[in-house]
Design a protein around this motif. Sequence first.
Motif: not given
Length: 344
Positions: A192-197, A210-223, A252-260
Motif C-alpha cells: 500500500f503506497v500512500v502518496e502524501n502530497n 486526526s493522525i497526520p502520520e499515516i504510516h502509524k495507522k498500520a499499527e492497528a492492523f499489525g503490518l 504479507g503487506p507493507t504500508l509505505i507513506e511517501a511524503l511528496t
Amino acid sequence: MSYPKKVQLPLTNYNQINLNKNNLLVLYEDMLLGRNFEDICAQMYYKGKMFGFVHLYNGQEAVSTGVIKLLNSTDYVCSTYRDHVHALSKGVPSKNVMAELFGKETGCSKGRGGSMHIFSAPHNFLGGFAFIAEGIPVATGAAFQSIYRQQVLKEPGELRVTACFFGDGTTNNGQFFECLNMAVLWKLPIIFVVENNQWAIGMAHHRSSSIPEIHKKAEAFGLPGIEVDGMDVLAVRQVAEQAVKRARQGLGPTLIEALTYRFRGHSLADPDELRSRQEKEAWVARDPIKKLKQYILDNQIADLNELNDIQSTVKKDLEQSVQFAISSPEPDIKELKRYLFADN
C-alpha cells in the motif's frame, strides 16, 4: 504548513543501495519521461486536444519510479485518477497512453477510459479510478488471486506482488481500513503506497486527519508502516525493495507513506490558489529529478552529455507519441457499446 520545515526524515544510506550505472539511468529516464509527458499533457489540454478532468503528477515522480521499477512484468499496479505516470513506469507505451488521453481507438483503453481510467491488461496495469479509494479493493483482489494461484491452483513460480497507489485523502476512507485488515489477515502480497502530497484536492492533510502520520495507522492492523522521503527516488526504492521482498516471500503487506508534493494544481481546471507561494517554492526546491541528476553527476556515474542524450531520447519519443495520437482514428460510433461486457 511546509513539510521541509516540519518533518525530519532519516537520511538515506546510499552505501546500502545496490544500483549500477544502468539502473540509475533507467530511474532517471523514467522520471524524465513522466515529467515531460505531463508537461505535454498540459499543452495539449489547453489546446483543446484533451477533454474532461486531467490530473497531473509533476513532482511525485520519485514515488512511481522508486516503487514500480522494482516490479516484474507479472506483478500488478493499481492507480488513482492521477495515473498517467504510473502506467508509463509499468511499461505501457507512451504513444498508447497519449492516444488514450486523446480519446482515440489506439489508446490503451481503446479511447473509452480517458485520463482517469487508463488500463492495460498486457502490462498488468489494473487501471486508474475516479473515485477515492475505489482501486484499493481491486488491488486487494489482485493480491488475493496471487495467493490463490500458488496455494490452490498450485502454479509454480514466485508470488506476484501488487503495488496499490493512493493519496492521503483516501486514508480516512473505510475501504482503506477494511483492506488493510484483510491483507494482514490473509498475508496478501501487496504494498500500500500512500502518496502524501499534503493536499486532498483543496483540503490540507493536517486539517483532515486526526493522525497526520499515516504510516502509524498500520499499527492497528499489525503490518509495517514506513515513512519515506517521497522526493528522493533512491530512498523510496530502498524502502520499496524491502516491502517487495517481504510480499514475495509470503510475509504479507507493507504500508509505505511517501511524503511528496504535486507541483501543479489538483487538476488542470484548478487555479491552485489555496496553497501559499512559500510552501510551493519550498517543495519545488526539492525537485526529485534534479536531486537524482545531481547525485549522478557528483558521483561521476554519468556525465552531462549522457544525461542530455537521455533528455533528447525522451523528447523525441513524446513528439512521436503526440503525432501518433493525432493521426490515430476515433472510435467507431457503431462500436459505442463494445467493451461494456465480456465477449462470449
